[in-house]
Motif scaffolding. Structure first.
Motif, short mmCIF file in Angstrom:
data_model
loop_
_atom_site.label_atom_id
_atom_site.label_comp_id
_atom_site.label_asym_id
_atom_site.label_seq_id
_atom_site.Cartn_x
_atom_site.Cartn_y
_atom_site.Cartn_z
N LYS A 56 0.82 -1.03 -0.37
CA LYS A 56 -0.01 0.24 -0.06
C LYS A 56 0.64 1.03 -0.16
CE LYS A 56 -3.46 1.91 2.31
NZ LYS A 56 -5.26 1.82 3.74
N ARG A 57 1.79 1.16 0.99
CA ARG A 57 2.91 2.16 0.79
C ARG A 57 3.70 2.10 -0.39
NH1 ARG A 57 4.84 1.91 7.45
NH2 ARG A 57 3.22 2.01 7.95
N VAL B 80 -4.07 6.03 1.16
CA VAL B 80 -2.88 5.95 0.77
C VAL B 80 -1.70 7.35 1.81
CG1 VAL B 80 -0.43 5.74 -0.30
CG2 VAL B 80 -2.52 4.55 -1.23
N SER B 81 -0.96 6.45 2.66
CA SER B 81 0.21 7.76 3.45
C SER B 81 1.10 6.80 3.81
CB SER B 81 -1.25 8.19 5.04
OG SER B 81 -1.26 6.75 5.41
N ILE C 218 2.36 2.10 -3.63
CA ILE C 218 2.09 2.80 -4.56
C ILE C 218 2.19 3.65 -5.42
CG2 ILE C 218 -1.09 3.59 -5.27
CD1 ILE C 218 -1.60 0.96 -3.55
N PRO C 219 2.07 5.25 -4.71
CA PRO C 219 2.79 6.21 -4.67
C PRO C 219 4.09 6.38 -5.30
CG PRO C 219 2.19 6.79 -3.00
CD PRO C 219 1.89 5.66 -2.86
N ARG D 52 -3.43 9.74 -8.44
CA ARG D 52 -3.98 10.56 -7.25
C ARG D 52 -5.73 9.03 -7.35
NH1 ARG D 52 -2.42 15.26 -10.37
NH2 ARG D 52 -4.12 15.04 -11.35
N GLU E 214 -5.09 6.65 -5.11
CA GLU E 214 -4.06 6.40 -4.21
C GLU E 214 -5.84 7.08 -2.93
OE1 GLU E 214 -1.19 9.48 -3.95
OE2 GLU E 214 -0.20 8.52 -5.70
N LYS E 215 -7.04 7.63 -3.44
CA LYS E 215 -8.00 8.72 -2.20
C LYS E 215 -8.45 7.01 -2.13
CE LYS E 215 -11.31 11.86 -2.51
NZ LYS E 215 -11.38 13.30 -3.66
#
Length: 226
Positions: A152-153, A225-226, A155-156, A217, A220-221
């Motif tokens: 998950k981390r 994702v953070s 992805i960006p 984007r 991620e939203k």
């Protein structure tokens, strides 16, 4: 003012089908290259977190060597250098499109390795200990506890790598891959409309990268994702 310079955007519109064919090949090379690049990068990234010194050493040499050299040099080395060796030994060569895919895979794999390593190491060790205390094996703890959170981390930065690799395919015009830039050069050689065609090529690259950024984007939203 320079006389005799007339812009003809009709040439760019006329060449659009050929350029769109180049876009198709650009996307195919990017997706195929990143697919294999992710597999290679995941393996190298996990090796970089391993306590096994030979695995760690091999992965480190690969990552540092690839990240320390330009992708254009890597592509030229593969298509001309390695092909020369292959032709002299087994009378076989890597064609331009497969060479482009391999170059993207090898290059992106080195960067993805660091993305994987960083994401895995960012997971709190307490969660690993909790999984082990519940009776999970090391593999199951990694598979069910560590990897989902780490992915998950990823992805960006993986999205950023997708955009970088897509733009890097333009360098494969030097090894005769018929991607977007190469198709533009073919049109220019026949029409001499460099300004119009290169402008259209730049606009098409921008359209692709902006589209990918918008999708990323959104993903991620949705995944928070953070």
């Amino acid at each position: 003012m320079v006389s005799g310079f007339n812009l003809d955007w009709g040439i760019a519109i006329y060449a659009l089908p050929l350029l769109l064919g180049g876009i198709k090949l650009t996307i195919i090379i990017t997706i195929a290259g990143l697919f294999f690049g992710f597999l290679l990068g995941a393996a190298a990234g996990l090796a970089r977190t391993s306590k096994n010194k030979p695995l760690y050493g091999i992965a480190t040499v690969y990552v540092e060597a690839i990240r320390g050299t330009p992708i254009l040099v890597q592509a030229l080395y593969l298509y001309f250098g390695v092909n020369q060796l292959l032709m002299q030994t087994i009378n076989w060569k890597i064609e331009s499109v497969p060479a482009g895919i391999i170059a993207i895979a090898i290059n992106s794999g080195a960067y993805i390795a660091e993305i994987v390593r960083g994401a895995v190491q960012s997971i709190d060790k307490g969660q690993v200990e909790a999984g082990r205390s519940l009776g999970l094996s090391s593999f199951k703890t990694f598979y069910y506890v560590v990897w989902p959170q780490a992915f998950k981390r990823m992805i960006p930065p993986l999205g950023n790598q997708f955009i970088i690799s897509l733009k890097d395919t333009s360098l494969f015009a030097f090894i005769a891959v018929g991607e977007l830039l190469r198709q533009g050069q073919i049109v220019i050689s026949a029409t001499f409309a460099a300004f119009e065609i290169y402008t259209m090529v730049a606009v098409l690259y921008l359209a692709m990268t902006l589209s990918i950024s918008t999708v990323l984007r959104f993903v991620e939203k949705r995944l928070d994702v953070s």
